[in-house]
Design a protein around this motif. Sequence first.
Motif, mmCIF file in Angstrom:
data_model
loop_
_atom_site.group_PDB
_atom_site.id
_atom_site.type_symbol
_atom_site.label_atom_id
_atom_site.label_comp_id
_atom_site.label_asym_id
_atom_site.label_seq_id
_atom_site.Cartn_x
_atom_site.Cartn_y
_atom_site.Cartn_z
ATOM 1 N N GLU A 179 0.830 -1.215 0.000
ATOM 2 C CA GLU A 179 0.000 0.000 0.000
ATOM 3 C C GLU A 179 0.858 1.255 0.000
ATOM 4 O O GLU A 179 0.560 2.235 0.697
ATOM 5 N N GLY A 180 1.921 1.222 -0.769
ATOM 6 C CA GLY A 180 2.790 2.381 -0.887
ATOM 7 C C GLY A 180 3.904 2.459 0.127
ATOM 8 O O GLY A 180 4.889 3.156 -0.082
ATOM 9 N N ALA A 181 3.752 1.774 1.263
ATOM 10 C CA ALA A 181 4.809 1.760 2.277
ATOM 11 C C ALA A 181 5.865 0.718 1.889
ATOM 12 O O ALA A 181 5.564 -0.277 1.224
ATOM 13 N N LEU A 182 7.101 0.957 2.322
ATOM 14 C CA LEU A 182 8.210 0.080 1.968
ATOM 15 C C LEU A 182 8.732 -0.634 3.206
ATOM 16 O O LEU A 182 8.859 -0.030 4.275
ATOM 17 N N VAL A 208 18.318 -10.294 11.384
ATOM 18 C CA VAL A 208 17.426 -9.617 10.442
ATOM 19 C C VAL A 208 17.505 -8.120 10.714
ATOM 20 O O VAL A 208 17.144 -7.654 11.801
ATOM 21 N N ALA A 209 18.008 -7.367 9.736
ATOM 22 C CA ALA A 209 17.976 -5.912 9.800
ATOM 23 C C ALA A 209 16.754 -5.450 9.019
ATOM 24 O O ALA A 209 16.578 -5.841 7.850
ATOM 25 N N ARG A 210 15.919 -4.642 9.630
ATOM 26 C CA ARG A 210 14.650 -4.259 9.009
ATOM 27 C C ARG A 210 14.505 -2.735 9.026
ATOM 28 O O ARG A 210 14.810 -2.082 10.024
ATOM 29 N N LEU A 211 14.040 -2.215 7.891
ATOM 30 C CA LEU A 211 13.774 -0.787 7.771
ATOM 31 C C LEU A 211 12.343 -0.638 7.234
ATOM 32 O O LEU A 211 12.003 -1.175 6.182
ATOM 33 N N ASP A 212 11.518 0.085 7.964
ATOM 34 C CA ASP A 212 10.140 0.360 7.549
ATOM 35 C C ASP A 212 10.013 1.833 7.216
ATOM 36 O O ASP A 212 10.324 2.705 8.053
ATOM 37 N N LEU A 213 9.521 2.127 5.988
ATOM 38 C CA LEU A 213 9.396 3.506 5.516
ATOM 39 C C LEU A 213 7.947 3.820 5.194
ATOM 40 O O LEU A 213 7.207 2.946 4.725
ATOM 41 N N PRO A 214 7.520 5.049 5.407
ATOM 42 C CA PRO A 214 6.135 5.418 5.116
ATOM 43 C C PRO A 214 5.857 5.449 3.614
ATOM 44 O O PRO A 214 6.772 5.371 2.791
ATOM 45 N N ALA A 215 4.600 5.609 3.276
ATOM 46 C CA ALA A 215 4.173 5.465 1.869
ATOM 47 C C ALA A 215 4.728 6.550 0.956
ATOM 48 O O ALA A 215 4.908 6.328 -0.223
ATOM 49 N N ARG A 216 5.050 7.713 1.466
ATOM 50 C CA ARG A 216 5.464 8.816 0.595
ATOM 51 C C ARG A 216 6.803 8.597 -0.077
ATOM 52 O O ARG A 216 7.191 9.335 -0.980
ATOM 53 N N THR A 217 7.580 7.592 0.355
ATOM 54 C CA THR A 217 8.912 7.390 -0.197
ATOM 55 C C THR A 217 8.882 6.727 -1.564
ATOM 56 O O THR A 217 9.845 6.821 -2.311
ATOM 57 N N LEU A 269 14.361 9.657 7.332
ATOM 58 C CA LEU A 269 13.336 9.305 6.352
ATOM 59 C C LEU A 269 11.954 9.152 6.965
ATOM 60 O O LEU A 269 10.994 8.849 6.254
ATOM 61 N N GLY A 270 11.854 9.345 8.256
ATOM 62 C CA GLY A 270 10.568 9.165 8.918
ATOM 63 C C GLY A 270 10.212 7.713 9.114
ATOM 64 O O GLY A 270 9.043 7.363 9.306
ATOM 65 N N GLY A 271 11.212 6.814 9.093
ATOM 66 C CA GLY A 271 10.976 5.391 9.250
ATOM 67 C C GLY A 271 11.586 4.845 10.527
ATOM 68 O O GLY A 271 11.955 5.593 11.436
#
Length: 339
Positions: A275-278, A328-337, A313-315
């Motif tokens: 849904e646009g988020a990464l 496990v290295a995890r990065l969650d970014l919002p949809a605007r990226t 990045l706001g994540g």
Amino acid sequence: MQRSNARFVERLPLVLDRPAYAYGLTLLFSGAALLLRIAAEPLLPNGYPFVTFFPAVILSSFLFGIGPGIFAAIFCGLLSWYVFIAPFYSFVMNPAVAVAMLFYIGVVAVDIMLIHFMQRANFHLAVERERSRALAENRELLFHELQHRVSNNLQVVAAMLALQRRHVDHDVARKALDDASARLALVGRISRALYDPSGKGQDIRGFLTALSADVLEASGRTDIDVAVTAPHGLAIEPSVTVPLALIVAESVSNAIEHGLPDRPGKVAVMLEEVEGALALRIVDDGHGVAPDFQHDSSESLGLRIANALAAQLGGRFSLTPGANGGAVARLDLPARTAC
């Protein structure tokens, strides 16, 4: 097809450097209009002396400009007056003829002026388009030069740090200089790879593949298998790609250096869009991290950089034990990226 038509319209009027051709073709159009009017005489009601001559005037004006257009208007007007207006085959003037000729003159004058103004507008449009094209080329050239110089300067600074390392005896300081030199060199390579003056997003799948291969090559390891999966055609905003690439580079380097320091292994770089988020995950099958590991309070410079870039990045960035070992290295970014 539309572009080709636009280019043709911008070249009008034609044969400006050879006016004899324009006037010769105008005579040809006028003669064709005369023959067509004669052929249509049995089919037409009384009157309509100018019906086939209007297209000849319009076509001459459209193709060759205002001069041949006026010439066609005069010549066609005389032909229609002489052949098709009573008394025929004469230039007798009477009120009826005067009204007809005034009507003809008004119509062809409006046609010629409208075509003339349209061609002037097309000419100015072509000039502005050419100017915009030249400005775009200059912008691209300047942008390319700027990116090239920035990348070169970063590579120079990295090389200077590597040289300075030779004069440092302290192991911790030498390690810090090594890390700083490697990170600057990586930013320089990323900057060069992301060159795109149009400002469009980077195709992240190919970019992450090249970046992971670059980090693996820099590590000097040939026994590590790095695989990248990402949605095909997914593009990332340019302002996001560099921090994202640095986080990927730090995580892959950390997996190779700390998770797999003494044995072969695998590292998987996985990027998903929901849904646009990464959601970015870097998974290895190495030694892993302790269950109570707190990456926020870690003294590792790489992890602190990753946390700072994620916040920029706001994540959110995290490093946790894997379900089947490893980390496990995890990065969650919002949809605007995502673009």
